[in-house]
Design a protein around this motif. Sequence first.
Motif, PDB file in Angstrom:
ATOM      1  N   GLY A 271       0.964  -1.112   0.011  1.00 40.40           N
ATOM      2  CA  GLY A 271       0.027   0.071   0.149  1.00 40.40           C
ATOM      3  C   GLY A 271       0.838   1.129   0.000  1.00 40.40           C
ATOM      4  N   VAL A 272       0.151   2.333   0.468  1.00 41.37           N
ATOM      5  CA  VAL A 272       0.822   3.706   0.543  1.00 41.37           C
ATOM      6  C   VAL A 272       0.744   4.398   1.839  1.00 41.37           C
ATOM      7  CG1 VAL A 272       0.869   6.120  -0.725  1.00 41.37           C
ATOM      8  CG2 VAL A 272       0.328   4.159  -1.966  1.00 41.37           C
ATOM      9  N   THR A 273       1.886   4.687   2.249  1.00 36.88           N
ATOM     10  CA  THR A 273       1.831   5.190   3.784  1.00 36.88           C
ATOM     11  C   THR A 273       2.500   6.706   3.456  1.00 36.88           C
ATOM     12  OG1 THR A 273       1.842   2.989   4.763  1.00 36.88           O
ATOM     13  CG2 THR A 273       2.773   4.947   5.981  1.00 36.88           C
ATOM     14  N   ALA A 274       2.111   7.778   4.263  1.00 39.35           N
ATOM     15  CA  ALA A 274       2.542   8.970   4.494  1.00 39.35           C
ATOM     16  C   ALA A 274       3.045   9.320   5.899  1.00 39.35           C
ATOM     17  CB  ALA A 274       1.710   9.879   3.739  1.00 39.35           C
ATOM     18  N   ARG A 275       4.153   9.973   6.206  1.00 42.60           N
ATOM     19  CA  ARG A 275       4.551   9.914   7.442  1.00 42.60           C
ATOM     20  C   ARG A 275       5.027  11.587   7.442  1.00 42.60           C
ATOM     21  NH1 ARG A 275       8.366   6.283   9.453  1.00 42.60           N
ATOM     22  NH2 ARG A 275      10.174   7.807   8.700  1.00 42.60           N
ATOM     23  N   THR A 276       4.367  12.491   8.070  1.00 44.87           N
ATOM     24  CA  THR A 276       4.747  13.961   8.242  1.00 44.87           C
ATOM     25  C   THR A 276       4.592  14.117   9.731  1.00 44.87           C
ATOM     26  OG1 THR A 276       3.139  14.497   6.323  1.00 44.87           O
ATOM     27  CG2 THR A 276       4.109  16.274   7.827  1.00 44.87           C
ATOM     28  N   GLU A 277       6.132  14.349  10.111  1.00 47.23           N
ATOM     29  CA  GLU A 277       6.538  14.911  11.405  1.00 47.23           C
ATOM     30  C   GLU A 277       6.411  16.333  11.861  1.00 47.23           C
ATOM     31  OE1 GLU A 277      10.408  13.392  11.960  1.00 47.23           O
ATOM     32  OE2 GLU A 277       9.791  11.219  11.854  1.00 47.23           O
ATOM     33  N   ARG A 282       7.915  18.490   5.475  1.00 46.93           N
ATOM     34  CA  ARG A 282       8.479  17.122   4.927  1.00 46.93           C
ATOM     35  C   ARG A 282       7.808  15.826   5.144  1.00 46.93           C
ATOM     36  NH1 ARG A 282      13.766  14.641   3.639  1.00 46.93           N
ATOM     37  NH2 ARG A 282      13.480  12.376   4.134  1.00 46.93           N
ATOM     38  N   THR A 283       7.508  15.268   4.138  1.00 45.53           N
ATOM     39  CA  THR A 283       6.500  13.887   4.388  1.00 45.53           C
ATOM     40  C   THR A 283       7.273  12.500   3.781  1.00 45.53           C
ATOM     41  OG1 THR A 283       4.357  14.968   4.526  1.00 45.53           O
ATOM     42  CG2 THR A 283       4.358  12.590   3.887  1.00 45.53           C
ATOM     43  N   ASP A 284       7.548  11.530   4.273  1.00 48.17           N
ATOM     44  CA  ASP A 284       8.199  10.518   3.859  1.00 48.17           C
ATOM     45  C   ASP A 284       7.126   9.682   3.462  1.00 48.17           C
ATOM     46  OD1 ASP A 284      10.971  10.644   4.421  1.00 48.17           O
ATOM     47  OD2 ASP A 284      10.384  10.673   6.565  1.00 48.17           O
ATOM     48  N   LEU A 285       7.271   9.185   2.126  1.00 52.35           N
ATOM     49  CA  LEU A 285       6.214   8.319   1.315  1.00 52.35           C
ATOM     50  C   LEU A 285       6.719   7.039   1.391  1.00 52.35           C
ATOM     51  CD1 LEU A 285       5.150  10.964  -1.445  1.00 52.35           C
ATOM     52  CD2 LEU A 285       3.944  10.493   1.050  1.00 52.35           C
TER      53      LEU A 285
END
Length: 413
Positions: A271-277, A282-285
């Motif tokens: 799947g697809v996961t997006a992580r924004t801190e 900036r978001t790691d995909l």
Amino acid sequence: MKTERITFPNAQGLRLAARLELPEDGPPLAYALFAHCFTCSKDLTAAVHITRALSSRGIAVLRFDFTGLGESEGEFAATTFSSEVSDLVAAARFLEQEYQSPRLLIGHSLGGAAVLAAAAEIPSITAIATIAAPAKPGHLRLLLGEAAKGIEQSGQATVNFGGGDFIIRKSLLDDLETHNPLAALRRLKVALLVMHSPRDRIVGIDNATAIYQAAFHPKSFISLDPADHLLSDGRDSRYAGEMIAAWAGRYLELPEPLAPSHRSPEEAGTGVTARTEAGGFRTDLFVKGFNLVADEPLEEGGGNRGPSPYDYLLAALGACTGMTVQMYARRKGWPLEEAVVRLSQNKIHAEDCRDCDEKDRRIDRFERELELRGELDETQRQRLLEIAGHCPVHRTLTGEVQVVTTLRPDSPI
């Protein structure tokens, strides 16, 4: 984010608190241990950024609180440099028993000196990275300044260090002088990465020189300029993590983490996961095994470290358009050599759109220019232009869309 909260016992039976950062999209390619700086904790922002940068490249990292710090049991005043080394060895044995033996050690500041000293007792280690590390643990005495004299005279003293008050005993100072990680380093047969900022005012860069010169090849150095000692700027700690991950891949002999097409279905993710801190946009995909980055431009408050979400949306439309016309041309046997799609997006008033029913609102307008290269006649070109409007992403954007959002149960930092 995929983080496990765990505890493990040290040599004295005290429970040490830890977090295991795991890859988002598959099983780990390798395991690593991270040692934080003196009086810091596993949850220091720099430690989080560095370990998550590694996990995004397939390397699981265990970061833990040394005895008496953070959430770990024990009395900090009773700890020494030797006890920190012992805690690292205990962490390595825990990984070996419960997961997989660590192959990479990473240490920040005094934690960097600790990993150099501990490596000889962890036979699985093949690579070490130090960040702003002192060449000798005794450097801590210099940082204590006049307080060191008080500790020598009274046996202990309360010292403000890093914004907090800590009881430091003479036993710690005495123990520091008994360790020489550089001598241990000369006996190690591991790859070494030394990272340091020339602007570090806590541990001077001459320490990096001493560590580098003491080591045998393979060894590397990366400047962290303009970072400070604690890598307070998130961009610096993320950069450090990304560089360690790229460097470690060579010496850990990992499967290619940046070539997801060669991964097994389990490793590639589904799947697809997006992580924004916090601290920016900036978001790691994580997209089925591919690691991407999104951000906002500087003028929008971002760091311009990657395309914006709308850029990715345009890219999806462009990629889908190109694939669709190529698929149709291939099926027809037409000589389409290359399809080039150029796109832009802006807001327009609904009254500017002839096909809009509502007149007092703004809508998104996507402009798409299609260039078809090859010996095509005009009939073929017009047909491919028509086919472009039937690509699945185009139909999704212009059709009825439902987005259902649910709240996942609270997860650890």
